[in-house]
Write a protein that holds these residues in place. Structure first.
Motif, mmCIF file in Angstrom:
data_model
loop_
_atom_site.group_PDB
_atom_site.id
_atom_site.type_symbol
_atom_site.label_atom_id
_atom_site.label_comp_id
_atom_site.label_asym_id
_atom_site.label_seq_id
_atom_site.Cartn_x
_atom_site.Cartn_y
_atom_site.Cartn_z
ATOM 1 N N LEU A 27 59.457 39.398 7.813
ATOM 2 C CA LEU A 27 61.194 40.178 8.296
ATOM 3 C C LEU A 27 62.057 40.337 6.697
ATOM 4 N N PHE A 28 62.327 40.242 5.618
ATOM 5 C CA PHE A 28 62.791 41.089 5.097
ATOM 6 C C PHE A 28 61.907 42.436 4.360
ATOM 7 N N SER A 29 60.599 41.817 4.460
ATOM 8 C CA SER A 29 59.962 43.683 4.407
ATOM 9 C C SER A 29 60.315 44.578 4.961
ATOM 10 N N TYR A 30 60.052 44.272 6.762
ATOM 11 C CA TYR A 30 60.013 45.237 7.180
ATOM 12 C C TYR A 30 61.982 45.742 7.386
ATOM 13 N N ALA A 31 62.358 45.042 7.585
ATOM 14 C CA ALA A 31 63.883 45.944 6.947
ATOM 15 C C ALA A 31 64.547 46.445 6.023
ATOM 16 N N LEU A 32 63.814 46.035 4.942
ATOM 17 C CA LEU A 32 63.966 46.531 3.397
ATOM 18 C C LEU A 32 63.240 48.296 3.939
ATOM 19 N N ALA A 33 61.864 48.335 4.343
ATOM 20 C CA ALA A 33 61.601 49.530 4.590
ATOM 21 C C ALA A 33 62.424 50.399 5.807
ATOM 22 N N ARG A 34 63.075 49.044 6.468
ATOM 23 C CA ARG A 34 64.038 50.083 7.237
ATOM 24 C C ARG A 34 64.863 50.222 6.565
ATOM 25 N N PHE A 35 65.726 49.639 6.138
ATOM 26 C CA PHE A 35 66.866 49.705 5.184
ATOM 27 C C PHE A 35 67.044 51.109 4.015
#
Length: 373
Positions: free
Chosen positions: A357-365
């Motif tokens: 979730l952190f990796s996906y949220a960081l990419a989206r951010f």
């Protein structure tokens, strides 16, 4: 990446939160009054149910039945006449209205089968279902003991010795209070991180961050640790002073181990909050997204209904949700006193889900920020 940047940005988030009275009030309520309400307002438990009795027999047996209803399950019965029964129930004054017919005792002693009418306000669904069974059992027991002239002890062919593990008093407040803490950890972690990001966008301060020598990773990580620290502190306060102190609910396991597990869970849920904050363009949109996400997470995580009772598809699908593993971990530690050797699979699952979730949220951010530059 500079650790100093992450720390200073996190302190900025804490100061910003401190100037938001609405969010502060939400945090205080979620870990104090909400916990107390969940522990003491269990609707499925029969407690002080309103009952009225029409005693048309006026016999020793009818008086015995009237005296059998007492707190805490029922309030002291109101003795009314038949003309008042429907009006009182229409007004919502009574949940149950028991009508004992004339010559009731005489018919019982004569071996006839008299009928007692029980009127139930079925709009009070949980009390109506539970209370009807209680009233039937009470009336049957009193009539049987009166007809036999003594209270007989039923001899059973098998002696069942009940040992209630982890909650010997069968007190539902023990379950309700702890589960509310678990649910509010998830709720606040998503709300605070998502609101922090949306607040930056609405106030225009996100543009200020973009011209500073900080990376998207540092900005996001700062929001995560700051909001996780707030939720973790409030959770510890609630467990020690509200649950254990005020409500006198015993905690079997290590609170420190639970807080470490909560930290792993917060790693996942705060990342989820950042992701939802990048999708929503305003706080109303963010609120609607939370409803779509949070309700299934809490209802299907095993906290309300045992996972074994769910369809296989739902059970396997919810293994991808952090709340499922957090509920398993929290119940094992707080209810059953489990140690790390028992709950390490949940720690591992939360670490893996949180990393994803952190990796996906960081990419989206990063994608969201790049469109703003």
């Amino acid at each position: 990446m500079r650790v100093a940047n992450i720390f200073n940005l996190g302190v900025k988030e804490l100061r910003s939160l401190g100037r938001d009275p609405t969010m502060l009030l939400l945090i205080v309520y979620a870990f104090t009054l909400a916990i107390y309400a969940a522990a003491t307002a269990m609707p499925e438990a029969l407690n002080k149910a309103a009952i009225a009795i029409v005693d048309e027999d006026r016999s020793p047996l009818s008086a015995r039945i009237v005296d059998a209803f007492y707190p805490p399950y029922f309030i002291t019965p109101s003795l009314i006449d038949q003309a008042e029964m429907d009006a009182r129930m229409d007004s919502g004054l009574d949940t149950f209205a028991l009508d004992i017919p004339p010559n009731f005792q005489r018919d019982v002693l004569a071996g006839r089968i008299p009928v007692i009418q029980l009127n139930v306000d079925a709009t009070r669904m949980t009390q109506a279902f539970t209370g009807s069974s209680y009233i039937q059992s009470i009336v049957t027991g009193e009539v049987t003991s009166f007809a036999r002239r003594y209270r007989a002890d039923t001899e059973l062919p098998v002696d069942l010795e009940l040992r209630a593990r982890f909650n010997p008093e069968l007190n539902k407040s023990w379950f309700g209070s702890v589960m509310e803490v678990i649910n509010n950890v998830t709720l606040l972690s998503i709300v605070l991180t998502g609101a922090a990001l949306i607040r930056e966008r609405e106030h225009g301060t996100i543009e200020h961050l973009l011209v500073m020598p900080v990376t998207p990773f540092e900005i996001m990580t700062a929001k995560l640790w700051a909001m996780a620290l707030v939720v973790l502190t409030a959770c510890a306060f609630s467990l020690i002073f509200v649950v254990e102190g005020f409500l006198s609910v015993p905690i079997e396991g290590s609170i420190a181990l639970f807080l470490v597990g909560a930290l792993f869970h917060l790693f996942a849920t705060t990342s989820m909050g950042i992701f939802l904050g990048t999708i929503a363009r305003s706080m109303p949109q963010f609120g609607l997204l939370i409803i779509l996400i949070l309700v299934p997470l809490e209802m299907l995580s095993g906290g309300t209904t045992p996972r074994e009772s769910m369809p296989d598809t739902v059970r396997y699908l919810m293994l991808a949700a952090p709340t499922t593993h957090f509920v398993m971990l929290a119940q094992a530690i707080l209810y059953r006193g489990a140690g790390f050797s028992v709950v390490w699979p949940q720690f591992l699952a939360l670490a893996l889900i949180g990393s994803a979730l952190f990796s996906y949220a960081l990419a989206r951010f990063r994608s969201t920020i790049s469109t703003m530059t």
